[in-house]
Design a protein around this motif. Structure first.
Motif, short mmCIF file in Angstrom:
data_model
loop_
_atom_site.label_atom_id
_atom_site.label_comp_id
_atom_site.label_asym_id
_atom_site.label_seq_id
_atom_site.Cartn_x
_atom_site.Cartn_y
_atom_site.Cartn_z
N THR A 93 0.83 -1.21 0.00
CA THR A 93 0.00 0.00 0.00
C THR A 93 0.86 1.25 0.00
N ALA A 94 1.90 1.26 0.86
CA ALA A 94 2.76 2.44 0.95
C ALA A 94 3.44 2.72 -0.39
N VAL A 95 4.02 1.68 -0.99
CA VAL A 95 4.73 1.87 -2.26
C VAL A 95 3.76 2.26 -3.38
N THR A 96 2.59 1.61 -3.40
CA THR A 96 1.60 1.93 -4.44
C THR A 96 1.12 3.37 -4.31
N LEU A 97 0.91 3.82 -3.07
CA LEU A 97 0.46 5.20 -2.85
C LEU A 97 1.52 6.21 -3.27
N VAL A 98 2.79 5.87 -3.05
CA VAL A 98 3.87 6.77 -3.47
C VAL A 98 3.94 6.82 -4.99
N ILE A 99 3.91 5.65 -5.62
CA ILE A 99 3.95 5.60 -7.09
C ILE A 99 2.73 6.29 -7.69
N GLY A 100 1.58 6.08 -7.07
CA GLY A 100 0.33 6.61 -7.63
C GLY A 100 -0.17 7.88 -6.97
N GLU A 101 0.74 8.64 -6.34
CA GLU A 101 0.33 9.85 -5.63
C GLU A 101 -0.61 10.75 -6.43
N PRO A 102 -0.26 11.13 -7.67
CA PRO A 102 -1.17 12.02 -8.42
C PRO A 102 -2.52 11.36 -8.72
N PHE A 103 -2.50 10.04 -9.01
CA PHE A 103 -3.74 9.33 -9.34
C PHE A 103 -4.68 9.29 -8.14
N TYR A 104 -4.13 8.91 -6.98
CA TYR A 104 -4.98 8.74 -5.81
C TYR A 104 -5.38 10.07 -5.19
N GLU A 105 -4.55 11.09 -5.33
CA GLU A 105 -4.94 12.42 -4.89
C GLU A 105 -6.18 12.88 -5.65
N SER A 106 -6.14 12.68 -6.97
CA SER A 106 -7.27 13.07 -7.81
C SER A 106 -8.52 12.28 -7.45
N LEU A 107 -8.35 10.97 -7.23
CA LEU A 107 -9.50 10.12 -6.89
C LEU A 107 -10.10 10.57 -5.56
N SER A 108 -9.25 10.81 -4.56
CA SER A 108 -9.72 11.24 -3.25
C SER A 108 -10.45 12.58 -3.33
N GLU A 109 -9.91 13.48 -4.13
CA GLU A 109 -10.57 14.78 -4.31
C GLU A 109 -11.95 14.62 -4.94
N GLN A 110 -12.08 13.71 -5.89
CA GLN A 110 -13.37 13.48 -6.53
C GLN A 110 -14.39 12.91 -5.53
N VAL A 111 -13.93 12.08 -4.61
CA VAL A 111 -14.84 11.57 -3.58
C VAL A 111 -15.32 12.71 -2.70
N ASP A 112 -14.40 13.59 -2.29
CA ASP A 112 -14.78 14.76 -1.49
C ASP A 112 -15.78 15.63 -2.25
N LEU A 113 -15.53 15.83 -3.53
CA LEU A 113 -16.44 16.64 -4.33
C LEU A 113 -17.82 16.02 -4.43
N SER A 114 -17.88 14.68 -4.51
CA SER A 114 -19.17 14.01 -4.63
C SER A 114 -19.97 14.10 -3.35
N VAL A 115 -19.28 14.34 -2.22
CA VAL A 115 -19.97 14.42 -0.94
C VAL A 115 -20.34 15.87 -0.59
N ALA A 116 -19.33 16.75 -0.65
CA ALA A 116 -19.53 18.11 -0.15
C ALA A 116 -19.52 19.18 -1.23
N GLY A 117 -19.15 18.82 -2.47
CA GLY A 117 -19.10 19.81 -3.53
C GLY A 117 -17.79 20.56 -3.58
N PHE A 118 -16.89 20.30 -2.65
CA PHE A 118 -15.55 20.90 -2.68
C PHE A 118 -14.58 19.93 -2.04
N ALA A 119 -13.29 20.09 -2.37
CA ALA A 119 -12.25 19.20 -1.84
C ALA A 119 -11.20 20.04 -1.13
#
Length: 280
Positions: A93-119
């Motif tokens: 998980t740690a290595v994958t998150l480091v490698i995929g930092e931009p991908f998972y940051e974007s995904l996490s932001e989209q989840v926040d947007l789907s809940v509250a409308g802002f990230a």
């Protein structure tokens, strides 16, 4: 039990979220695939030459009469491979998150947007966020390695070492998995590693409900790759819960995806009644 079920609910909600957002899911698979190839090569090497490594490390058994050298070294080889699997689950998980930092940051932001409308945003440049992520991941891996050594030693205890210790290992691994996964969302909120650990220790049952099943699933080849995007999405919802924020997401059609516990916290990161730290 309620917190355990709530944690597992966030894991399910995260997988459901990415199933409804195919583009995010597709991009989220790439870092896991890269990491899987690296880890598979390492584990295959250990399986091929693990016996030789154990034999080299136990020269004192050379003079023992049969079958004791073979039994000892076979047992140690199995334990070594089990320890490698335990550490690979956590560090994957740690290595994958480091490698995929931009991908998972974007995904996490989209989840926040789907809940509250802002990230929430950290305001830090990408290189700085990556540096913090690597530093924190190394600290967590060191903690996990220490637990791994302890569990490895406890594995020598008859009966208990072959029954209770593996179960304990999944809970320990699950806790560290949750810390790594929630860090994606909590780091954007300015929550430092020390405060993240305080939040999770205060609600260990919630973390175990999310992390322990994930740790078990991650032992199955290729499963970790396909579950990682949904795990990040679910961990973002859990992070919102830990911060006292709303966790009721809506999908693209505006349908309420619901909270695993059926209730919503006040939006906007209001402090929790238990006094858990909020974003800094």
């Amino acid at each position: 039990m309620r917190e355990l079920g709530r944690g597992f609910g966030y894991l399910v909600k995260g997988q459901r979220w990415v199933s409804q957002h195919g583009k995010q899911f597709g991009w989220g698979l790439l870092p896991g695939l890269i990491t899987l190839v690296l880890y598979a090569a390492a584990l295959v090497s250990l399986a091929l030459w693990g016996t030789d490594l154990v034999s080299w490390a136990t020269p004192f058994a050379d003079d023992w009469s049969d079958p004791w050298p073979g039994l000892l070294r076979g047992f140690l080889t199995v334990l070594l491979f089990a320890l490698a699997l335990l550490l690979s689950v956590v560090t994957f998980t740690a290595v994958t998150l480091v490698i995929g930092e931009p991908f998972y940051e974007s995904l996490s932001e989209q989840v926040d947007l789907s809940v509250a409308g802002f990230a929430p945003e950290s305001g830090l440049p990408l290189w700085r966020e990556l540096l913090i992520s690597v530093r924190d991941s190394l600290r967590i891996v060191v903690r996990a390695a220490l637990w791994g050594v302890l569990l490895f030693g406890l594995g020598f205890i008859p009966v208990v070492g072959q029954t209770a210790i593996p179960v304990l290992g999944f809970f320990v691994t699950g806790f560290f998995l949750v810390e790594e996964l929630t860090a994606v969302a909590l780091q954007r909120r300015g929550v430092r590693l020390r405060d993240r650990l305080v939040l999770l220790r205060a609600r260990k049952s919630l973390a175990w409900g999310f992390g322990a099943p994930l740790a078990v699933a991650f032992l199955v080849p290729f499963v970790a790759v396909f579950l990682m995007p949904g795990a990040v999405a679910g961990a973002t919802l859990m992070a919102r819960d830990l911060m006292g924020e709303d966790t009721e997401a809506t999908d693209d059609d505006g349908e309420d995806a619901g909270d695993p516990d059926g209730g919503a916290n006040a939006a906007g990161g209001a402090p929790r009644p238990d006094g858990a730290p909020t974003a800094r």
